[in-house]
Design a protein around this motif. Structure first.
Motif, PDB file in Angstrom:
ATOM      1  N   SER A 155      47.798  14.878  64.373  1.00 14.32           N
ATOM      2  CA  SER A 155      47.750  13.732  63.327  1.00 14.32           C
ATOM      3  C   SER A 155      46.400  12.976  63.028  1.00 14.32           C
ATOM      4  CB  SER A 155      48.620  12.466  63.737  1.00 14.32           C
ATOM      5  OG  SER A 155      48.284  12.056  65.274  1.00 14.32           O
ATOM      6  N   ASP A 156      45.503  13.289  63.694  1.00  9.07           N
ATOM      7  CA  ASP A 156      44.006  12.769  63.122  1.00  9.07           C
ATOM      8  C   ASP A 156      43.649  13.439  61.990  1.00  9.07           C
ATOM      9  OD1 ASP A 156      41.400  11.814  64.533  1.00  9.07           O
ATOM     10  OD2 ASP A 156      40.746  13.708  63.462  1.00  9.07           O
ATOM     11  N   ARG A 157      43.210  12.416  61.086  1.00 12.23           N
ATOM     12  CA  ARG A 157      42.723  12.635  59.813  1.00 12.23           C
ATOM     13  C   ARG A 157      42.025  13.823  59.529  1.00 12.23           C
ATOM     14  NH1 ARG A 157      43.029   9.360  55.445  1.00 12.23           N
ATOM     15  NH2 ARG A 157      43.543   7.588  57.048  1.00 12.23           N
ATOM     16  N   GLU A 158      40.906  14.190  60.533  1.00 15.23           N
ATOM     17  CA  GLU A 158      40.315  15.407  60.372  1.00 15.23           C
ATOM     18  C   GLU A 158      40.935  16.858  60.510  1.00 15.23           C
ATOM     19  OE1 GLU A 158      36.712  15.433  62.873  1.00 15.23           O
ATOM     20  OE2 GLU A 158      36.043  13.641  62.264  1.00 15.23           O
ATOM     21  N   GLN A 159      41.963  16.743  61.289  1.00 14.48           N
ATOM     22  CA  GLN A 159      42.859  18.059  61.196  1.00 14.48           C
ATOM     23  C   GLN A 159      43.933  17.939  60.261  1.00 14.48           C
ATOM     24  OE1 GLN A 159      41.930  16.332  64.442  1.00 14.48           O
ATOM     25  NE2 GLN A 159      40.263  17.942  64.425  1.00 14.48           N
ATOM     26  N   ARG A 160      44.638  16.566  59.909  1.00 16.62           N
ATOM     27  CA  ARG A 160      45.677  16.405  59.280  1.00 16.62           C
ATOM     28  C   ARG A 160      45.530  16.598  57.692  1.00 16.62           C
ATOM     29  NH1 ARG A 160      46.888  10.679  59.485  1.00 16.62           N
ATOM     30  NH2 ARG A 160      45.807  10.541  57.444  1.00 16.62           N
ATOM     31  N   GLU A 161      44.357  16.220  57.146  1.00 16.48           N
ATOM     32  CA  GLU A 161      44.379  16.319  55.823  1.00 16.48           C
ATOM     33  C   GLU A 161      43.966  17.779  55.267  1.00 16.48           C
ATOM     34  OE1 GLU A 161      40.993  13.634  54.696  1.00 16.48           O
ATOM     35  OE2 GLU A 161      42.564  11.978  54.623  1.00 16.48           O
ATOM     36  N   PRO A 162      43.049  18.732  56.099  1.00 16.75           N
ATOM     37  CA  PRO A 162      43.016  19.892  55.710  1.00 16.75           C
ATOM     38  C   PRO A 162      44.313  20.772  55.824  1.00 16.75           C
ATOM     39  CG  PRO A 162      41.646  19.679  57.419  1.00 16.75           C
ATOM     40  CD  PRO A 162      42.209  18.043  57.061  1.00 16.75           C
ATOM     41  N   ALA A 163      45.002  20.756  57.015  1.00 15.19           N
ATOM     42  CA  ALA A 163      46.264  21.416  57.154  1.00 15.19           C
ATOM     43  C   ALA A 163      47.083  20.906  55.958  1.00 15.19           C
ATOM     44  CB  ALA A 163      46.856  20.708  58.437  1.00 15.19           C
ATOM     45  N   LEU A 164      47.558  19.429  55.574  1.00 12.53           N
ATOM     46  CA  LEU A 164      48.263  19.497  54.687  1.00 12.53           C
ATOM     47  C   LEU A 164      47.897  20.048  53.184  1.00 12.53           C
ATOM     48  CD1 LEU A 164      48.908  15.663  55.439  1.00 12.53           C
ATOM     49  CD2 LEU A 164      50.720  17.402  55.070  1.00 12.53           C
ATOM     50  N   ALA A 165      46.403  19.991  52.907  1.00 12.69           N
ATOM     51  CA  ALA A 165      46.203  20.691  51.606  1.00 12.69           C
ATOM     52  C   ALA A 165      46.358  22.316  51.712  1.00 12.69           C
ATOM     53  CB  ALA A 165      44.579  20.487  51.653  1.00 12.69           C
ATOM     54  N   LEU A 166      46.324  22.743  52.823  1.00 17.72           N
ATOM     55  CA  LEU A 166      46.670  24.350  52.682  1.00 17.72           C
ATOM     56  C   LEU A 166      48.139  24.227  52.853  1.00 17.72           C
ATOM     57  CD1 LEU A 166      45.874  27.262  52.986  1.00 17.72           C
ATOM     58  CD2 LEU A 166      45.829  26.848  55.572  1.00 17.72           C
ATOM     59  N   PHE A 167      48.977  23.554  53.592  1.00 22.11           N
ATOM     60  CA  PHE A 167      50.348  23.716  53.277  1.00 22.11           C
ATOM     61  C   PHE A 167      50.813  23.422  51.665  1.00 22.11           C
ATOM     62  CE2 PHE A 167      54.500  21.444  53.629  1.00 22.11           C
ATOM     63  CZ  PHE A 167      55.361  22.373  54.353  1.00 22.11           C
ATOM     64  N   ALA A 168      50.378  22.423  51.268  1.00 20.34           N
ATOM     65  CA  ALA A 168      50.471  22.053  49.802  1.00 20.34           C
ATOM     66  C   ALA A 168      50.500  23.127  49.023  1.00 20.34           C
ATOM     67  CB  ALA A 168      49.956  20.913  49.427  1.00 20.34           C
ATOM     68  N   GLN A 169      49.304  23.878  49.030  1.00 20.15           N
ATOM     69  CA  GLN A 169      49.124  25.152  48.451  1.00 20.15           C
ATOM     70  C   GLN A 169      50.274  26.191  48.419  1.00 20.15           C
ATOM     71  OE1 GLN A 169      44.726  26.322  49.405  1.00 20.15           O
ATOM     72  NE2 GLN A 169      44.821  26.669  47.117  1.00 20.15           N
ATOM     73  N   VAL A 170      50.329  26.452  50.060  1.00 21.87           N
ATOM     74  CA  VAL A 170      51.444  27.425  50.196  1.00 21.87           C
ATOM     75  C   VAL A 170      52.885  27.146  49.410  1.00 21.87           C
ATOM     76  CG1 VAL A 170      52.691  28.249  52.017  1.00 21.87           C
ATOM     77  CG2 VAL A 170      50.275  28.011  52.487  1.00 21.87           C
TER      78      VAL A 170
END
Length: 496
Positions: free
Chosen positions: A155-170
């Motif tokens: 849930s830390d922002r540094e991991q959360r934001e890029p993970a969500l960005a990739l998920f949103a693309q998928v």
């Protein structure tokens, strides 16, 4: 492996081991704790107590404070804040299962399987490495009612934001590459060849065909040998645009987030999806013709599947039927079917019954595998046991035992964040009350013998059973009489 990759994977292994140890310690301390630990009158946390202190009562489970809202695009969101672990679980549930295939069986399955095969600028390997490098996990799956896509991340922002960005693309921009589609089609077609050697799978396919006919539930979820090869990427894109639309989606979110962070995640995910409304409801299935269908198959055992149309997920008798089925054959050892068919006669390794409620009437099914030469007698015995149960109902002892068993296992339904996000997805998808989990157990505990008997009789007709058998045609032998020590022990683990 390059030196750089070797170092990277070595670090990943080290971090994973440390994280696993930390999570194990936390889980062992908090697995049965509610979202907010109770505080004693003196302001200190209560001491651990032994199971003996429960005095026969069911253990407590996590109390869920479910929050809900809709995004600007019309996506329903259910959120539970859970601060125990520095992680979050996100699950999207789409009304995009095989029941939406139309005239193209397998379309929904292929669309879901292809989500993470490519996005603009990334192939399947780059996508997998992207999630892996962030310590995130992507999941997907397709079923009759629904398709899902999930993300677990720190849930830390540094991991959360890029993970969500990739998920949103998928989920929002899959490219459906031709080479990946060809590869997955070949895998599916190879699976069909394996099915031909699996009598249990053949029986299951025939059972749904018999139960549902031309209804959208009637065809195989994975498609057929004829339907899969012609499916094109253009069809996948069209299905994605319709069935993965924001208005056709439920977002479930659980983890180390506050309301504003949860709203931001839901808004980001919803905005990434195609724009569009919910698909129309499925039609109600028609009652099938009862009777037996046999599939000839060379084997020492015969698979028996006995079924009829059951209930949809919102049926008011759901709690009573769940409890009644627990006694009949859903509770494993101690259930009537297991006691009479396995324990007293040694006819099978296991026998189970269950309701599978879906968006429309799902099946009620009894499933058993027995010796081929005793299959006719076993079928007759099961039919008689079912008829007797419907006529007599459960005993008070059976009811009390089943209530205790269900109450004791119920905390497992919310034992982890993954369990909770699954429950939220189901509550949102089937439009159940937010208090459903509490309501269900309260209703179960208040049921009487007569209420359970009446509910089972309303929904199961022993004269309306659809039966499918798969095995060899052999001379039948009489069944052994019931005894506490059957002369013939059950066969080992089922062949398939």
């Amino acid at each position: 492996m390059s030196e750089r990759n070797g170092l990277r994977y070595g670090l990943i292994v080290l971090v994973t081991l440390l994280l696993t140890g930390a999570l194990t310690l936390l889980a062992s301390r908090q697995a049965s704790a509610p979202d907010t630990a109770p505080v004693a009158d003196n302001g200190t946390a209560p001491r651990l107590e032994s199971l003996a202190g429960l005095n026969g009562q069911a253990p407590g489970r996590r109390a869920l404070q479910i929050q809900t809202w809709h995004t600007a695009e019309g996506t329903k969101v259910l959120f539970v804040e859970a601060r125990q672990l520095p992680m979050f679980d996100l699950r999207l549930t789409f009304a995009a299962g095989s029941s939406r295939d139309g005239d193209t069986p397998g379309l929904a399955m292929l669309t879901n399987a292809m989500l993470n095969e490519g996005v603009p600028g990334k192939d399947v390997t780059a996508i997998a490495e992207g999630f892996e490098d962030l310590g995130a996990d992507f999941g997907n799956g397709s079923y009759r009612d629904m398709a899902i896509a999930s993300l677990r991340s720190l849930s830390d922002r540094e991991q959360r934001e890029p993970a969500l960005a990739l998920f949103a693309q998928v989920i929002g921009q899959p490219t459906f590459p031709e080479d990946a589609l060809a590869r997955i089609k070949n895998q599916v077609l190879a699976g069909f060849e394996y099915q031909k050697q699996n009598p249990g799978k053949l029986a299951g396919l025939k059972l749904f065909e018999r139960l549902y006919g031309e209804h959208p539930y009637g065809h195989p979820s994975e498609g057929t040998e004829r339907s899969i090869p012609p499916i094109t990427t253009a069809q996948l894109r069209d299905f994605h645009a319709r069935a993965y639309a924001a208005g056709n989606t439920v977002i479930a979110l659980v983890g180390d987030l506050d309301r504003s962070e949860a709203e931001a995640i839901a808004a980001q995910v919803s905005a990434a999806l195609p724009k569009g409304p919910a698909l129309p409801p499925l039609p109600e299935p028609k009652a099938p013709e009862p009777g037996l269908t046999h599939i000839e198959f060379p084997s020492k055992q015969t698979h028996l599947m006995i079924a009829e149309l059951g209930i949809d997920r919102r049926d008011p008798d759901y709690a009573a039927l769940s409890l009644g089925n627990q006694i009949l054959g859903g509770g494993g050892f101690g259930s009537r079917l297991m006691e009479e068919v396995r324990e007293k006669r040694g006819l099978t390794y296991g026998i189970y019954s269950g309701f599978s409620p879906m968006a429309t009437r799902g099946p009620f099914m009894i499933n058993v595998q027995t010796r081929a030469e005793q299959s006719a007698g076993t079928l007759g015995l099961i039919q008689q046991l079912l008829a007797d149960y419907l006529k007599e109902g459960p005993t008070q002892k059976e009811l009390d035992d089943a209530k205790r068993e269900m109450a004791g296992s119920f905390p497992l339904s919310t034992a982890s964040n993954a369990d909770i996000v699954g429950q939220l997805g189901s509550i949102g998808f089937y439009d159940l009350p937010l208090t459903y989990l509490e309501d269900f157990m309260q209703e179960v505990q208040g049921l009487t013998v007569e209420q359970v008997k009446a509910a089972m009789a309303r929904h199961i007709d022993p004269q309306a059973l659809v039966i499918v058998s798969a095995g060899p045609t052999v001379e039948q032998q009489p069944l052994p009489p019931p005894t506490d020590k059957p002369a013939v022990q059950p066969l080992g683990v089922p062949e398939h």
